[in-house]
Design a protein around this motif. Structure first.
Motif, mmCIF file in Angstrom:
data_model
loop_
_atom_site.group_PDB
_atom_site.id
_atom_site.type_symbol
_atom_site.label_atom_id
_atom_site.label_comp_id
_atom_site.label_asym_id
_atom_site.label_seq_id
_atom_site.Cartn_x
_atom_site.Cartn_y
_atom_site.Cartn_z
ATOM 1 N N ALA A 70 51.275 93.153 38.251
ATOM 2 C CA ALA A 70 51.527 94.732 37.920
ATOM 3 C C ALA A 70 52.841 94.812 37.233
ATOM 4 O O ALA A 70 53.102 95.369 36.269
ATOM 5 C CB ALA A 70 51.454 95.655 39.213
ATOM 6 N N ARG A 71 53.727 93.980 37.524
ATOM 7 C CA ARG A 71 54.977 94.017 36.792
ATOM 8 C C ARG A 71 55.026 93.553 35.572
ATOM 9 O O ARG A 71 55.677 94.345 34.566
ATOM 10 C CB ARG A 71 56.248 93.347 37.522
ATOM 11 C CG ARG A 71 57.526 93.129 37.126
ATOM 12 C CD ARG A 71 58.456 92.580 37.875
ATOM 13 N NE ARG A 71 58.544 91.035 37.831
ATOM 14 C CZ ARG A 71 59.013 90.416 37.093
ATOM 15 N NH1 ARG A 71 59.651 90.896 36.263
ATOM 16 N NH2 ARG A 71 58.762 88.978 37.129
ATOM 17 N N SER A 72 54.274 92.688 35.345
ATOM 18 C CA SER A 72 54.112 92.406 33.824
ATOM 19 C C SER A 72 53.156 93.331 33.046
ATOM 20 O O SER A 72 53.544 93.592 31.787
ATOM 21 C CB SER A 72 53.446 90.990 34.075
ATOM 22 O OG SER A 72 52.737 90.247 32.697
ATOM 23 N N LEU A 73 52.187 93.850 33.590
ATOM 24 C CA LEU A 73 50.880 94.684 32.957
ATOM 25 C C LEU A 73 51.387 96.034 32.870
ATOM 26 O O LEU A 73 51.037 96.803 31.923
ATOM 27 C CB LEU A 73 49.647 94.459 33.450
ATOM 28 C CG LEU A 73 49.146 93.176 33.627
ATOM 29 C CD1 LEU A 73 47.682 93.251 34.082
ATOM 30 C CD2 LEU A 73 49.051 92.374 31.995
ATOM 31 N N ARG A 74 52.253 96.429 33.851
ATOM 32 C CA ARG A 74 52.652 98.054 33.723
ATOM 33 C C ARG A 74 51.547 98.966 33.551
ATOM 34 O O ARG A 74 51.366 99.689 32.920
ATOM 35 C CB ARG A 74 53.540 98.174 32.601
ATOM 36 C CG ARG A 74 54.647 97.068 32.280
ATOM 37 C CD ARG A 74 55.455 96.982 33.584
ATOM 38 N NE ARG A 74 56.457 98.556 33.773
ATOM 39 C CZ ARG A 74 57.239 98.633 34.575
ATOM 40 N NH1 ARG A 74 57.627 97.946 35.530
ATOM 41 N NH2 ARG A 74 57.873 100.037 34.723
ATOM 42 N N HIS A 96 60.704 100.393 43.508
ATOM 43 C CA HIS A 96 62.156 100.699 43.289
ATOM 44 C C HIS A 96 62.830 99.742 42.092
ATOM 45 O O HIS A 96 63.490 100.629 41.182
ATOM 46 C CB HIS A 96 63.062 100.435 44.637
ATOM 47 C CG HIS A 96 64.392 100.433 44.207
ATOM 48 N ND1 HIS A 96 65.157 101.511 43.856
ATOM 49 C CD2 HIS A 96 65.325 99.404 44.275
ATOM 50 C CE1 HIS A 96 66.424 101.261 43.866
ATOM 51 N NE2 HIS A 96 66.548 99.873 44.160
ATOM 52 N N LEU A 97 62.659 98.577 42.091
ATOM 53 C CA LEU A 97 63.196 97.752 41.061
ATOM 54 C C LEU A 97 62.704 97.752 39.597
ATOM 55 O O LEU A 97 63.396 97.847 38.677
ATOM 56 C CB LEU A 97 63.206 96.115 41.585
ATOM 57 C CG LEU A 97 63.741 95.740 42.888
ATOM 58 C CD1 LEU A 97 63.262 94.452 43.172
ATOM 59 C CD2 LEU A 97 65.074 95.697 42.477
ATOM 60 N N TYR A 98 61.253 98.050 39.392
ATOM 61 C CA TYR A 98 60.774 98.044 38.355
ATOM 62 C C TYR A 98 60.233 99.505 37.836
ATOM 63 O O TYR A 98 59.605 99.316 36.989
ATOM 64 C CB TYR A 98 59.692 96.981 38.198
ATOM 65 C CG TYR A 98 60.250 95.675 38.747
ATOM 66 C CD1 TYR A 98 61.164 94.796 37.946
ATOM 67 C CD2 TYR A 98 59.756 95.163 39.780
ATOM 68 C CE1 TYR A 98 61.723 93.894 38.120
ATOM 69 C CE2 TYR A 98 60.333 93.852 40.235
ATOM 70 C CZ TYR A 98 61.371 93.223 39.661
ATOM 71 O OH TYR A 98 62.158 92.088 39.780
ATOM 72 N N GLY A 99 60.165 100.427 38.715
ATOM 73 C CA GLY A 99 59.782 101.677 38.350
ATOM 74 C C GLY A 99 58.300 101.891 38.213
ATOM 75 O O GLY A 99 57.660 102.502 37.386
ATOM 76 N N MET A 100 57.531 101.086 39.131
ATOM 77 C CA MET A 100 55.999 101.003 39.137
ATOM 78 C C MET A 100 55.709 101.909 40.234
ATOM 79 O O MET A 100 55.807 101.697 41.465
ATOM 80 C CB MET A 100 55.970 99.321 39.545
ATOM 81 C CG MET A 100 54.602 98.888 39.283
ATOM 82 S SD MET A 100 54.412 97.079 39.149
ATOM 83 C CE MET A 100 54.832 96.821 41.029
ATOM 84 N N PRO A 101 54.955 102.745 39.591
ATOM 85 C CA PRO A 101 54.276 103.745 40.476
ATOM 86 C C PRO A 101 53.234 103.115 41.321
ATOM 87 O O PRO A 101 52.404 102.447 40.948
ATOM 88 C CB PRO A 101 53.492 105.006 39.405
ATOM 89 C CG PRO A 101 54.294 104.771 38.242
ATOM 90 C CD PRO A 101 54.565 103.384 38.282
#
Length: 334
Positions: free
Chosen positions: A114-118, A168-173
């Protein structure tokens, strides 16, 4: 919209994927087809989903990060729904390593994906088991849940914590769902309803743990899926914060929501419902409480209702009858 869903050969993942496909979305389904229970049931679920041109099945293990990446990299999903896990409270006493591999390492791999694909929204399955033996009822999302009774519950709580840190770190909802005893057609053979119906119809005794002095907040599968679909559209943000009862983090776009109706049913009442639906009486074998079991689950559904306007409402009488009808048509004739 395109969804990437882990666990589409599983009970809940199958129903969610089917609903989304019926609604006109496309789905990439990732599943390991592990032999925790009869793989043929999982294959049948995938076969039904594969009737839709919008479904793309991928077989792979959560622990294999490269397999996850290959499965998702060509689709760029709008939503990621992580449902795959090593399930089962009691099995965690027998095979604890599978819970570490799947629920911790596998879930971390999904977070990295998820961090990669956003995606627009990451949705994660959690469980009512994380409330442990909390004496305060009903269980509210804002209650402490720091004393898990099993490794299974501990791994699901850990998944929530890891997800919060990534949000928190990556703003990932991110939204984590706490499921409460989900049941219905195409359910898992290791769950009580499946076992009760199977044994009653075959004239075998049913095993009743805790001497029958337990209760569960049963959630019918269609209600659960409706709640997930509605919450998928509600990306955690300050503009949809619910005062007093919300779990929306002050430090991240992260929220935890109970998915249940807040109507616990006594185990013996549930068994009587199964007997009525099958038209047969059960031979009852009463046993002590098993290690890791809790006496009751009872959800506070207020946050779900405030966010979506929806509360699960299918009664156990109706839901159990649907399951028995399905079992007779799809399983008992096997």
């Amino acid at each position: 919209m395109h969804y990437f869903i882990t666990g589409t050969a599983g009970f809940i993942g199958f129903h969610l994927a089917k609903r989304l496909l019926d609604d006109g979305h496309s789905v990439t389904g990732f599943d390991g087809m592990t032999p925790y229970y009869d793989v043929r049931l999982k294959e049948r679920r995938h076969a039904i989903l594969s009737r839709s041109d919008g479904f793309r099945p991928v077989i792979g293990m959560l622990e294999d990060r490269s397999a996850l990446e290959r499965a998702a990299e060509t689709t760029r999903p709008d939503m990621i729904v992580h449902l795959a896990a090593q399930a089962g409270v009691r099995y965690s006493l027998e095979e604890p390593k599978t819970y570490v591999d799947s629920n911790l390492i596998g879930s971390w791999n999904v977070l990295e994906l998820a961090r990669s694909l956003r995606p627009k929204h990451l949705l994660l399955a959690s469980t009512s088991s994380i409330y442990g033996a909390n004496e305060k009822i009903p269980f509210a999302e804002t209650d402490r849940a720091d004393e898990p009774m099993t490794l299974y519950a501990a791994t699901k709580k850990s998944t929530e914590l890891m997800a919060h840190s990534y949000a928190h770190l990556y703003g990932m909802p991110t939204t984590a769902f706490r499921f409460f005893t989900v049941y219905g057609p195409w359910g898992r053979p290791d769950m009580a309803l499946f076992k009760f119906v199977e044994r009653i119809l075959e004239g075998r005794p049913i095993e009743i743990y805790g001497e029958g002095r337990m209760s569960r907040d049963f959630t019918y599968i269609d209600d659960l899926i409706e709640a997930v679909v509605r919450l998928a559209a509600i990306v955690p943000a300050e503009e949809n914060r619910v005062e007093r009862i919300d779990t929306l983090s002050r430090h991240a776009p992260f929220r935890v929501v109970n998915l249940a109706g807040g109507q616990p049913v006594a185990l013996m009442r549930f068994i009587e419902t199964v007997e009525a639906a099958t038209g047969q009486s059960a031979v009852r074998n009463f046993l002590p409480m098993q290690p890791g079991d809790v006496p009751r689950t009872f959800a506070a559904p207020d946050l779900l209702k405030a966010l979506t306007g929806f509360t699960p409402s299918v009664s156990v009488d109706e839901g159990v009858q649907h399951f028995v009808d399905w079992y007779r048509s799809e399983m008992f004739k096997q």
